[in-house]
Design a protein around this motif. Structure first.
Motif, PDB file in Angstrom:
ATOM      1  N   LEU A  96       0.834  -1.199   0.000  1.00 52.59           N
ATOM      2  CA  LEU A  96       0.000   0.000   0.000  1.00 52.59           C
ATOM      3  C   LEU A  96       0.869   1.250   0.000  1.00 52.59           C
ATOM      4  O   LEU A  96       1.795   1.372   0.796  1.00 52.59           O
ATOM      5  N   ASP A  97       0.556   2.167  -0.888  1.00 48.84           N
ATOM      6  CA  ASP A  97       1.272   3.429  -1.004  1.00 48.84           C
ATOM      7  C   ASP A  97       0.402   4.528  -0.409  1.00 48.84           C
ATOM      8  O   ASP A  97      -0.631   4.883  -0.989  1.00 48.84           O
ATOM      9  N   PRO A  98       0.782   5.104   0.732  1.00 50.26           N
ATOM     10  CA  PRO A  98      -0.059   6.127   1.365  1.00 50.26           C
ATOM     11  C   PRO A  98      -0.220   7.386   0.518  1.00 50.26           C
ATOM     12  O   PRO A  98      -1.105   8.194   0.784  1.00 50.26           O
ATOM     13  N   ALA A  99       0.618   7.568  -0.499  1.00 53.81           N
ATOM     14  CA  ALA A  99       0.476   8.730  -1.375  1.00 53.81           C
ATOM     15  C   ALA A  99      -0.698   8.561  -2.340  1.00 53.81           C
ATOM     16  O   ALA A  99      -1.235   9.537  -2.854  1.00 53.81           O
ATOM     17  N   ASP A 100      -1.087   7.325  -2.594  1.00 54.78           N
ATOM     18  CA  ASP A 100      -2.227   7.036  -3.459  1.00 54.78           C
ATOM     19  C   ASP A 100      -3.513   7.253  -2.652  1.00 54.78           C
ATOM     20  O   ASP A 100      -3.677   6.668  -1.588  1.00 54.78           O
ATOM     21  N   PRO A 101      -4.436   8.086  -3.151  1.00 54.96           N
ATOM     22  CA  PRO A 101      -5.666   8.369  -2.385  1.00 54.96           C
ATOM     23  C   PRO A 101      -6.498   7.118  -2.072  1.00 54.96           C
ATOM     24  O   PRO A 101      -7.088   7.036  -0.993  1.00 54.96           O
ATOM     25  N   ASP A 102      -6.524   6.155  -2.994  1.00 63.10           N
ATOM     26  CA  ASP A 102      -7.289   4.932  -2.729  1.00 63.10           C
ATOM     27  C   ASP A 102      -6.646   4.111  -1.616  1.00 63.10           C
ATOM     28  O   ASP A 102      -7.343   3.567  -0.753  1.00 63.10           O
ATOM     29  N   CYS A 103      -5.321   4.018  -1.637  1.00 56.40           N
ATOM     30  CA  CYS A 103      -4.610   3.305  -0.564  1.00 56.40           C
ATOM     31  C   CYS A 103      -4.776   4.031   0.763  1.00 56.40           C
ATOM     32  O   CYS A 103      -4.993   3.408   1.807  1.00 56.40           O
ATOM     33  N   GLU A 104      -4.684   5.361   0.711  1.00 56.52           N
ATOM     34  CA  GLU A 104      -4.811   6.152   1.926  1.00 56.52           C
ATOM     35  C   GLU A 104      -6.200   5.971   2.541  1.00 56.52           C
ATOM     36  O   GLU A 104      -6.352   5.908   3.759  1.00 56.52           O
ATOM     37  N   ALA A 105      -7.228   5.839   1.699  1.00 57.90           N
ATOM     38  CA  ALA A 105      -8.592   5.626   2.193  1.00 57.90           C
ATOM     39  C   ALA A 105      -8.699   4.286   2.931  1.00 57.90           C
ATOM     40  O   ALA A 105      -9.340   4.196   3.982  1.00 57.90           O
ATOM     41  N   VAL A 106      -8.049   3.255   2.394  1.00 59.16           N
ATOM     42  CA  VAL A 106      -8.075   1.941   3.049  1.00 59.16           C
ATOM     43  C   VAL A 106      -7.290   1.984   4.360  1.00 59.16           C
ATOM     44  O   VAL A 106      -7.737   1.435   5.372  1.00 59.16           O
ATOM     45  N   ILE A 107      -6.139   2.640   4.343  1.00 61.68           N
ATOM     46  CA  ILE A 107      -5.317   2.742   5.558  1.00 61.68           C
ATOM     47  C   ILE A 107      -6.083   3.498   6.646  1.00 61.68           C
ATOM     48  O   ILE A 107      -6.144   3.065   7.804  1.00 61.68           O
ATOM     49  N   ALA A 108      -6.707   4.613   6.271  1.00 62.60           N
ATOM     50  CA  ALA A 108      -7.473   5.400   7.247  1.00 62.60           C
ATOM     51  C   ALA A 108      -8.676   4.606   7.760  1.00 62.60           C
ATOM     52  O   ALA A 108      -8.967   4.618   8.963  1.00 62.60           O
ATOM     53  N   ALA A 109      -9.366   3.909   6.871  1.00 59.87           N
ATOM     54  CA  ALA A 109     -10.513   3.099   7.289  1.00 59.87           C
ATOM     55  C   ALA A 109     -10.074   1.986   8.234  1.00 59.87           C
ATOM     56  O   ALA A 109     -10.783   1.663   9.193  1.00 59.87           O
ATOM     57  N   SER A 110      -8.904   1.417   7.986  1.00 62.92           N
ATOM     58  CA  SER A 110      -8.392   0.358   8.857  1.00 62.92           C
ATOM     59  C   SER A 110      -8.043   0.903  10.236  1.00 62.92           C
ATOM     60  O   SER A 110      -8.280   0.242  11.252  1.00 62.92           O
ATOM     61  N   ARG A 111      -7.500   2.105  10.290  1.00 63.80           N
ATOM     62  CA  ARG A 111      -7.193   2.722  11.589  1.00 63.80           C
ATOM     63  C   ARG A 111      -8.464   2.992  12.374  1.00 63.80           C
ATOM     64  O   ARG A 111      -8.541   2.724  13.579  1.00 63.80           O
ATOM     65  N   ARG A 112      -9.460   3.547  11.703  1.00 62.68           N
ATOM     66  CA  ARG A 112     -10.729   3.827  12.385  1.00 62.68           C
ATOM     67  C   ARG A 112     -11.397   2.526  12.831  1.00 62.68           C
ATOM     68  O   ARG A 112     -12.003   2.465  13.898  1.00 62.68           O
ATOM     69  N   LEU A 113     -11.281   1.498  12.012  1.00 57.56           N
ATOM     70  CA  LEU A 113     -11.836   0.194  12.364  1.00 57.56           C
ATOM     71  C   LEU A 113     -11.152  -0.375  13.608  1.00 57.56           C
ATOM     72  O   LEU A 113     -11.809  -0.928  14.488  1.00 57.56           O
ATOM     73  N   ALA A 114      -9.847  -0.217  13.686  1.00 56.63           N
ATOM     74  CA  ALA A 114      -9.117  -0.711  14.865  1.00 56.63           C
ATOM     75  C   ALA A 114      -9.608  -0.013  16.132  1.00 56.63           C
ATOM     76  O   ALA A 114      -9.806  -0.660  17.170  1.00 56.63           O
ATOM     77  N   LEU A 115      -9.830   1.283  16.035  1.00 52.50           N
ATOM     78  CA  LEU A 115     -10.336   2.024  17.191  1.00 52.50           C
ATOM     79  C   LEU A 115     -11.762   1.591  17.536  1.00 52.50           C
ATOM     80  O   LEU A 115     -12.080   1.356  18.708  1.00 52.50           O
TER      81      LEU A 115
END
Length: 167
Positions: A96-115
């Motif tokens: 996953l490349d955090p610079a890619d908006p689609d990847c960043e959306a998945v990374i952010a969703a995963s963080r919120r899911l963990a919380l």
């Protein structure tokens, strides 16, 4: 007049016991309600992550990730934990490349899911502890609600490559 003190004392004891029982019943209800709200919030975060993963898979990573995302989106409640764990494994398998908006959306969703998962786990633990108390069980204070269930999934937080800073 000596009998009057017995009446006052008995009334005071009954009032204190009643106040404690009302407080306990309210606490059980509040904890149960909060656990149910946390379960709905967790479900919403699971759906957001799966939808973001499906979009990412369509644009970039292909069939396996897309299939895992679709299975997670369409899973029945009794199959949901396994489907979410499979989606987490698929997401960890791709770069996953955090610079890619689609990847960043998945990374952010995963963080919120963990919380959301942690909040849900904490509230379910507290609701179960309150409902296990002997007086609560004896008086069946939690009978209006189903027993709170944990949602047992792997930690959904995604790790990034070492050379990529987390945004």
């Amino acid at each position: 007049m000596p009998g009057m003190w017995w009446v006052v004392g008995t009334t005071l004891v009954v009032a204190l016991v009643a106040a404690y029982l009302i407080w306990t019943a309210g606490r059980v209800e509040r904890l149960q309600g909060r656990a149910e709200l946390a379960a709905r919030a967790l479900d919403a975060h699971l759906l957001r992550r799966a939808a973001a993963a499906a979009v990412l898979a369509e644009r970039r990573y292909g069939v396996e990730l897309y299939a895992a995302a679709r299975i997670a989106l369409d899973a029945h409640p009794d199959e949901r934990e396994a489907a979410e764990n499979d989606l987490t494994r698929q997401l960890r398998a791709v770069q996953l490349d955090p610079a890619d908006p689609d990847c960043e959306a998945v990374i952010a969703a995963s963080r919120r899911l963990a919380l959301a998962r942690q909040v849900h786990t904490d509230l379910v633990r507290d609701a179960r502890a309150a409902r296990r108390r002997p007086l609560v069980r004896l008086l069946r204070m939690g009978r209006r609600h189903p027993w709170p269930r944990y949602f047992d999934i792997d930690d959904p937080t995604l790790t990034l490559p070492a050379d990529v800073p987390a945004g």
